[in-house]
Structure formats: C-alpha cells, structure tokens
Design an enzyme around this catalytic site. Sequence first.
Site, mmCIF file in Angstrom:
data_model
loop_
_atom_site.group_PDB
_atom_site.id
_atom_site.type_symbol
_atom_site.label_atom_id
_atom_site.label_comp_id
_atom_site.label_asym_id
_atom_site.label_seq_id
_atom_site.Cartn_x
_atom_site.Cartn_y
_atom_site.Cartn_z
ATOM 1 N N HIS A 169 -12.247 73.194 62.960
ATOM 2 C CA HIS A 169 -12.996 72.214 62.161
ATOM 3 C C HIS A 169 -14.274 71.857 62.908
ATOM 4 O O HIS A 169 -14.229 71.425 64.067
ATOM 5 C CB HIS A 169 -12.138 70.981 61.891
ATOM 6 C CG HIS A 169 -10.972 71.266 61.005
ATOM 7 N ND1 HIS A 169 -9.750 70.653 61.144
ATOM 8 C CD2 HIS A 169 -10.842 72.119 59.954
ATOM 9 C CE1 HIS A 169 -8.915 71.102 60.226
ATOM 10 N NE2 HIS A 169 -9.552 71.999 59.493
ATOM 11 N N ALA A 170 -15.403 72.033 62.229
ATOM 12 C CA ALA A 170 -16.711 72.010 62.885
ATOM 13 C C ALA A 170 -16.984 70.700 63.620
ATOM 14 O O ALA A 170 -17.556 70.707 64.710
ATOM 15 C CB ALA A 170 -17.793 72.268 61.842
ATOM 16 N N ARG A 171 -16.591 69.579 63.051
ATOM 17 C CA ARG A 171 -16.964 68.283 63.620
ATOM 18 C C ARG A 171 -16.107 67.887 64.818
ATOM 19 O O ARG A 171 -16.435 66.918 65.511
ATOM 20 C CB ARG A 171 -16.830 67.211 62.543
ATOM 21 C CG ARG A 171 -15.409 67.031 62.012
ATOM 22 C CD ARG A 171 -15.380 66.153 60.787
ATOM 23 N NE ARG A 171 -14.038 65.992 60.240
ATOM 24 C CZ ARG A 171 -13.786 65.371 59.090
ATOM 25 N NH1 ARG A 171 -14.784 64.865 58.388
ATOM 26 N NH2 ARG A 171 -12.550 65.257 58.641
ATOM 27 N N GLU A 172 -15.050 68.601 65.088
ATOM 28 C CA GLU A 172 -14.141 68.236 66.167
ATOM 29 C C GLU A 172 -14.638 68.837 67.483
ATOM 30 O O GLU A 172 -14.041 69.749 68.056
ATOM 31 C CB GLU A 172 -12.716 68.690 65.812
ATOM 32 C CG GLU A 172 -12.180 67.992 64.571
ATOM 33 C CD GLU A 172 -10.838 68.524 64.095
ATOM 34 O OE1 GLU A 172 -10.269 69.399 64.788
ATOM 35 O OE2 GLU A 172 -10.357 68.076 63.046
ATOM 36 N N ARG A 183 -6.883 76.208 56.112
ATOM 37 C CA ARG A 183 -6.142 76.304 54.850
ATOM 38 C C ARG A 183 -6.233 77.714 54.277
ATOM 39 O O ARG A 183 -5.789 77.954 53.153
ATOM 40 C CB ARG A 183 -6.708 75.328 53.809
ATOM 41 C CG ARG A 183 -6.746 73.867 54.216
ATOM 42 C CD ARG A 183 -5.363 73.276 54.309
ATOM 43 N NE ARG A 183 -5.406 71.830 54.489
ATOM 44 C CZ ARG A 183 -5.613 71.211 55.650
ATOM 45 N NH1 ARG A 183 -5.803 71.939 56.743
ATOM 46 N NH2 ARG A 183 -5.630 69.896 55.735
ATOM 47 N N GLU A 220 -3.238 67.395 68.731
ATOM 48 C CA GLU A 220 -4.288 66.511 68.216
ATOM 49 C C GLU A 220 -4.766 65.633 69.365
ATOM 50 O O GLU A 220 -4.040 64.786 69.870
ATOM 51 C CB GLU A 220 -3.749 65.655 67.072
ATOM 52 C CG GLU A 220 -3.534 66.416 65.779
ATOM 53 C CD GLU A 220 -4.780 66.384 64.892
ATOM 54 O OE1 GLU A 220 -5.735 65.662 65.256
ATOM 55 O OE2 GLU A 220 -4.793 67.067 63.857
ATOM 56 N N SER A 266 -8.415 67.220 66.485
ATOM 57 C CA SER A 266 -8.569 65.811 66.853
ATOM 58 C C SER A 266 -8.627 64.989 65.548
ATOM 59 O O SER A 266 -8.904 65.538 64.481
ATOM 60 C CB SER A 266 -9.841 65.613 67.690
ATOM 61 O OG SER A 266 -11.011 65.809 66.921
ATOM 62 N N TYR A 267 -8.248 63.656 65.583
ATOM 63 C CA TYR A 267 -8.104 62.906 66.806
ATOM 64 C C TYR A 267 -6.845 62.040 66.752
ATOM 65 O O TYR A 267 -6.866 60.879 67.119
ATOM 66 C CB TYR A 267 -9.333 61.987 67.005
ATOM 67 C CG TYR A 267 -9.748 61.180 65.787
ATOM 68 C CD1 TYR A 267 -9.073 60.028 65.410
ATOM 69 C CD2 TYR A 267 -10.796 61.626 65.002
ATOM 70 C CE1 TYR A 267 -9.451 59.290 64.297
ATOM 71 C CE2 TYR A 267 -11.178 60.891 63.889
ATOM 72 C CZ TYR A 267 -10.502 59.732 63.532
ATOM 73 O OH TYR A 267 -10.879 59.017 62.406
#
Length: 434
Positions: free
Chosen positions: A131-134, A204, A330, A255-256
């Site tokens: 996931h790009a934002r993590e 997914r 996580e 995360s998170y």
Amino acid sequence: MPHKLKKHATKKRAKKTVSLSKFRKLVVPRPDVLHGYLRHDEINLYLEYLQNRYSFVTVHTLGQSYERRALKAIEIDWNSEKNMDRIERHRTRRTYMDKTGTAPPPPPPSTNRVQSTFHSRNMIFIEGGTHAREWITIAVALNCIYQLTEKHIRNYELLRKLRFIIVPVTNPDGYEYTFTKNRRWRKNRRPISHTRHIGTDCNRNYDFHWEDGPSKVTRNTYKGVKPFSEPETRAIRNILQKNKQHLLFFLSLHSYAECIMYPWAYCKELPETWQKLEKLALTGRNAIKAYNGRHYRVGSIAILSKRRISGSIVDYAFGVIQVPLALVMELPSHTLGFQPPAESISPIGHESWLGIREMCKVAYDLVPPCLYPAETLLSNTATTKDQTAQLQRANMKITKQHPTSTIDKQPFYDAALPLINNDVLKNTQVPVKC
C-alpha cells in the site's frame, strides 16, 4: 633532457587521472536508510550498493510496474556458492601467508564445487510497500536488509541457517505518487479500462477467493478486473512460485494497527495449523514487549480486522503457495499514522527488527529443514553401490510422482523398505524427522 622527463611525468599523471575517474564511476554511494524515507531510486541505489559490497547479496529484478519502474528484490544467502568461495579463498590465503609469509598462487580458473544434496525449507520472504501510503513498512523492510547485511556479524547465527528474500517496495508507482501528489494514496497507478479511474489494491488482486464479495472501482480496496491483472502482483506471484519448495516463513508488512495476524483473511475460520502460527506471532509480540513495552495484538486477520479480505497476499502465500508459516505484521501506530515523523523511523525499525528476528529463529524450529529422505537412508543404511543406486532410482520415481511438493510428509523409507535387505536395517535407526 628535462623537457622529456616533464613530458613523461605529464603522461603518467594523465593515466593516473583516467584510472581514478574510472574508479569513481564504480563507487555507489550509500543512502541513509535508518533516519529518513527514501525515494524509489534511492532504494534501488542502496540495493546496488549492497550487491557491490557483499558477496552473499544478490539483487533480482522481478519485473516492471505500469509506469516502467523496476520492481527489485534482494536475496541474502550466506551459504551461496559465491560467498563460500570467497571465504575459502580468504582462509587459504591467510593460512598460506602465516606459514610462508608470501601470498599464495592464484587458484585454478574453474573448480567444480560439489553441490549440497540437502533439500530444506529455509527461506524467509518479507515484502513491504504493498500500500503506497504506508511508508513505514518500506523503512522497516530496509532496516531488516541493513541488519542482515551491514550488521551481518551480529546476525551470523541467523544467516548461517536461513536465506532471505526481501522486496522493500512492492508498489513503486503508488509510492512515488504519494511523494509528489497525494500522500494518502493506497493503490497502484494503472488506469482501469473503460473508466476514468486509476489504481487497484494490490492486496486484493491475488487468486485466492478473489471472487468473494463485491468490489467497486471507486473504492480504495478495488480488487481489479481479474486476479493478477496488475504487473506488481504478477511479479510477486512469479518469485513465490519459483521458490515455493524452499519457503519457510512469509511476512507481509503493513501499518498501522499494531498487531501480528495469521490466516485466514477471507473468512473467520482458523486453519488447521493456527496454533503453530499463533505461537510464532506471540514470539514476535513478546520480543517487542520485552524491549520497549509496546503491546501488539495477536489473532487471525478476519477476526482482528473485523472484516473479510479476499484475494490477499498472505492468504495466497499460505493457501496456494503452501508456505508453512505466513503472517501479517501491522506496524505502529495509531497516533503516528502511516508516515511517522523522521525521528520515529529508527526506533520503530529497530523494535520491529527484534520481533522479526525472533520470529525467524522460532520459525526454523517450528518447521525444521527436511533432508531428502533418500539422503538420510543413503548415509545410514546403504552399504553397497547397488543399494545406493536402487535408493536413488526410488527417490527419482517418488520425486516425479510429487513434483510440486516436498516429500517430508511421507517418509521415504516406507517406499524404499523393500529395496533394502533386512540385515542392513537390523539394529539401525533411520530418523527422517521433518
């Protein structure tokens, strides 16, 4: 005469300058991986730096993203042939110089190393940045790489037993997009056909219960038009398939939520080996708690997250690739978000590594590496060349019947017993322990 000497010295300096300039081109700078968030190019530069410096490191290009960014994995294998040759040359050179005081002669141009006949599940696979934002997941993956390479001496016992493949950035397009456009972006950046929308959730898009449940193209959790529709998930699938017989432990970093979870994600039922998975997760939790008191929750993905996730990478690794041990970690924290401040990167990376290291150690004990049972028999019972040849033929026959699975679940001696005389097996134990 002085004019000729001056001219000769000038040529000599010119040659030296050229050689130094060539050398400088080979030097790869080391980015700071512990105290900041690196861009994708800087991460690849760090992997190249490690490959140039250490003989037990290999960097693989798994494929390319939609925007043509290289998806790279680093393999850390202390027992690789290249590293063993280097250690052997160093040992030979040191011994020779201690005896004679001079450097040894160069080795022959080619030596045929006898390959190991052992087959084992001893590979740890870690992936981050799905996931790009993590961003913190990528920083922790890089911290793991740092510990296993630049700090390899303190982790020698781990490296001696286990191999590691680490993919620090599974979604490079989305990761770069969060730096330049939208820090909250989650998906990759491939446009969806016949729509104006962009991006698929890579977690997914794997072919395990992918069809379960609806998925809207407007959602952050859009699962794609079909399984493995994305180049990133296809690249991860290919490397997992390639190493499926050697994979011992698969770890996906996110995360998170501060929890360590095991399958299943697609339903609330527990797998048959859930107790083993929970023991592994508790090991990581206890190590982190003992270090700084941070408390991680432990349980199945569907139960702890209170939702069912179809097509996840952990379910695919555990259910299709059949990795014996698969977990999601996580990382912290609710207060710091997906992108903790720079001063928190190193502490989170260090505490996470302590938990991951202990889980790797316990994973090795929970699912011990299995020898080819034929090798165990050959070393314990075969006393003649004919018996050895018979066992080898039986081993080849069983391997053809079970090409995609290890033979550890069916002791080889059950099949080979008729081939061995009773007097050979008398008073002899054949421990095929897997």
